[in-house]
Design a protein around this motif. Structure first.
Motif, PDB file in Angstrom:
ATOM      1  N   PRO A 177      -0.403   4.830  -9.363  1.00  0.00           N
ATOM      2  CA  PRO A 177      -1.024   3.900  -8.886  1.00  0.00           C
ATOM      3  C   PRO A 177      -1.930   4.065  -7.693  1.00  0.00           C
ATOM      4  CG  PRO A 177       1.705   3.953  -8.929  1.00  0.00           C
ATOM      5  CD  PRO A 177       1.020   5.282  -9.377  1.00  0.00           C
ATOM      6  N   VAL A 178      -2.813   3.038  -7.498  1.00  0.00           N
ATOM      7  CA  VAL A 178      -3.749   3.127  -6.417  1.00  0.00           C
ATOM      8  C   VAL A 178      -3.245   3.540  -5.329  1.00  0.00           C
ATOM      9  CG1 VAL A 178      -5.785   2.108  -5.741  1.00  0.00           C
ATOM     10  CG2 VAL A 178      -5.089   1.535  -7.717  1.00  0.00           C
ATOM     11  N   THR A 179      -2.215   3.167  -4.848  1.00  0.00           N
ATOM     12  CA  THR A 179      -1.702   3.489  -3.287  1.00  0.00           C
ATOM     13  C   THR A 179      -0.262   4.003  -3.656  1.00  0.00           C
ATOM     14  OG1 THR A 179      -0.958   1.076  -3.178  1.00  0.00           O
ATOM     15  CG2 THR A 179      -3.137   1.694  -2.227  1.00  0.00           C
ATOM     16  N   GLY A 180       0.143   4.554  -2.413  1.00  0.00           N
ATOM     17  CA  GLY A 180       1.526   5.042  -2.390  1.00  0.00           C
ATOM     18  C   GLY A 180       1.546   6.732  -2.695  1.00  0.00           C
ATOM     19  N   THR A 181       2.668   7.067  -2.937  1.00  0.00           N
ATOM     20  CA  THR A 181       2.880   8.593  -3.272  1.00  0.00           C
ATOM     21  C   THR A 181       3.998   9.266  -3.829  1.00  0.00           C
ATOM     22  OG1 THR A 181       2.990  10.686  -1.931  1.00  0.00           O
ATOM     23  CG2 THR A 181       3.747   8.798  -0.747  1.00  0.00           C
ATOM     24  N   GLY A 182       3.874  10.307  -4.425  1.00  0.00           N
ATOM     25  CA  GLY A 182       5.249  10.803  -5.025  1.00  0.00           C
ATOM     26  C   GLY A 182       5.643  11.301  -3.663  1.00  0.00           C
TER      27      GLY A 182
END
Ligand SMILES: *[C@@H]1O[C@H](CO)[C@@H](O)[C@H](O)[C@H]1NC(C)=O
Ligand SMILES: *[C@@H]1O[C@H](CO)[C@@H](O)[C@H](O)[C@H]1NC(C)=O
Ligand SMILES: *[C@@H]1O[C@H](CO)[C@@H](O)[C@H](O)[C@H]1NC(C)=O
Ligand SMILES: *[C@@H]1O[C@H](CO)[C@@H](O)[C@H](O)[C@H]1NC(C)=O
Ligand SMILES: *[C@@H]1O[C@H](CO)[C@@H](O)[C@H](O)[C@H]1NC(C)=O
Ligand SMILES: *[C@@H]1O[C@H](CO)[C@@H](O)[C@H](O)[C@H]1NC(C)=O
Ligand SMILES: *[C@@H]1O[C@H](CO)[C@@H](O)[C@H](O)[C@H]1NC(C)=O
Length: 390
Positions: free
Chosen positions: A325-330
């Protein structure tokens, strides 16, 4: 007074030639200052060309098939935006832009960074900041502006502003964005408020952090954005206004590339349903020393890719997972694992960061820390509530 028929460019260059040649210090070597006022702060322009210096040979509406026309040189652009000489003295360093399969090519940002460190960060340097022109990947410029800017950002060793800019419209367009971007980048480079923030992008009236920015639109001027972390500031009357006091992006690492001319290959693979994990082995067989895997959701990696990652990790190959996704993180595992999570670093940036970490000779554990440490500490640190995990 100069005769009125002098063009802006001629005026600038003529006045520049009037500046007294001073003995040049080593950081200053080879730089020719274009100046109308020797009291103004000095800013270097690192030019890797791009749309900002391009023109269409068709019409003033062409922002699609341009590039064949004759665009301005950096010096001509200075003449066209002569207001920049009211705020700074400028010198230009031109860089060759690699074409073709330059996704792999790191020599451009290494070279720009080495110049920037030598010229801005040297003891006693009176150069207050730098701006960089770079193609934004339209037409023939295949080098990614963000990759180059990010590479410089992680390897630039002083608090002075390094500001990337460019254009989405050719200079021949009815209202080119490059001229405004150029003025604003110079205004930001001379502003003391721009210091101690890491590399910045000045584009389309906004200032963002290189570390967190991404290119969101292939065609329009409002393209470089940091969706999650937001804008650092805006330009009003051409001048930068910062919304926050100075600060660096969380966990931004620094890598010394003084003596580096080439980096090892790191390959990015896009994870999807039915992802073929044998591609990971193929990349390594082709010489990749590290991999970046884009995984759906919070960087979810398929079971077969997890297995391959564990196997390659045991053979010394670092694998960084990035959220698709364009934003966020694992989110890193509670205990260090074979797959490293990139935190809020995007895929193209993670590739550069991994290359630089490998070049620095870091161990696998150290590389994991470069990517995961701040996020791991925030989520699992002793001060964090452990209720969720125990
Ligand atoms: C030159 O720049 C200095 C510093 O900004 C300023 O004080 C001075 O008025 C300028 N001189 C001219 C002739 O514009
Ligand atoms: C613009 O340049 C292209 C490529 O050089 C050329 O094919 C074309 O004929 C030129 N068009 C005009 C209007 O000069
Ligand atoms: C920009 O500078 C070039 C080179 O001096 C000149 O030919 C051109 O007319 C200028 N354009 C504008 C719009 O000022
Ligand atoms: C680095 O850039 C300078 C200035 O453009 C150029 O002279 C030099 O050849 C470049 N070096 C490499 C290795 O690309
Ligand atoms: C990068 O590009 C330059 C110029 O095209 C080329 O000489 C060099 O070999 C390339 N380096 C890598 C690592 O691909
Ligand atoms: C400069 O380099 C030193 C030592 O390598 C490092 O500790 C420091 O964080 C670097 N400074 C910046 C602004 O990157
Ligand atoms: C780079 O090379 C020079 C000259 O050999 C050496 O003095 C310096 O320590 C090297 N720097 C790094 C970071 O390796």
């Amino acid at each position: 007074m100069l005769p009125q028929f002098f063009t802006n460019t001629a005026r600038a260059l003529a006045l520049g030639m009037l500046a007294l040649p001073l003995a040049q210090a080593s950081f200053d070597k080879g730089l020719d200052w274009i100046s109308t006022n020797a009291s103004l702060p000095k800013v270097v322009i690192y030019s890797a060309r791009g749309t900002i210096l391009s023109a269409s040979n068709y019409s003033r509406l062409d922002n699609v098939n341009y590039g064949a026309g004759v665009g301005p040189t950096p010096q001509e652009l200075i003449g066209n935006v002569s207001e920049v000489l009211d705020v700074a003295q400028l010198a230009v360093v031109n860089f060759d832009v690699p074409g073709g399969s330059s996704g792999l090519n790191s020599s451009l940002y290494l070279n720009i960074s080495q110049h920037a460190n030598r010229q801005l960060c040297a003891e006693g340097s009176d150069i207050v900041g730098a701006i960089m022109f770079h193609g934004t990947n339209t037409l023939e410029e295949t080098a990614s502006a963000l990759e180059t800017a990010f590479g410089v950002d992680l390897t630039f060793n002083c608090s002075k502003p390094f500001i990337a800019t460019g254009a989405m419209r050719p200079d021949s367009y009815i209202s080119p964005d490059g001229r405004s971007n150029f003025y604003q980048a110079v205004a930001a480079a001379v502003s003391p408020a721009s210091r101690n923030r890491g590399g910045l992008i000045a584009f389309n009236d906004r200032i963002t952090s290189i570390f967190y920015s991404t290119k969101l639109n292939a065609n329009t001027p409002d393209t470089f954005k940091s969706l999650e972390q937001g804008n650092l500031g805006a330009f009003l009357g051409g001048q930068p206004f910062y919304y926050f006091d100075a600060g660096y992006p969380t966990g931004r690492p620094y890598f010394d590339i003084t003596n580096t001319t080439e980096l090892s290959s790191v390959i990015v693979l896009y994870g999807h349903q039915g992802f073929d994990a044998s591609l990971m082995y193929a990349a390594v067989a082709n010489g990749a020393k590290g991999l970046v895997l884009l995984g759906p959701g919070a960087a979810q990696v398929s079971p077969s890719a997890q297995q391959a990652a564990a196997d390659l990790f045991s053979k010394g190959i670092p694998i960084v997972a990035v959220a698709r996704p364009v934003t966020g993180t694992g989110v890193p595992d509670r205990f260090p694992g074979a797959i490293f999570y990139s935190s809020y670093v995007g895929a193209e940036q993670a590739r550069i960061m991994l290359q630089l970490a490998l070049n620095a000779g870091l161990s696998l554990d150290e590389i994991r820390n470069v990517f995961e440490d701040p996020l791991r500490k925030a989520v699992y640190g002793s001060w964090a509530s452990q209720q969720a995990y125990y």
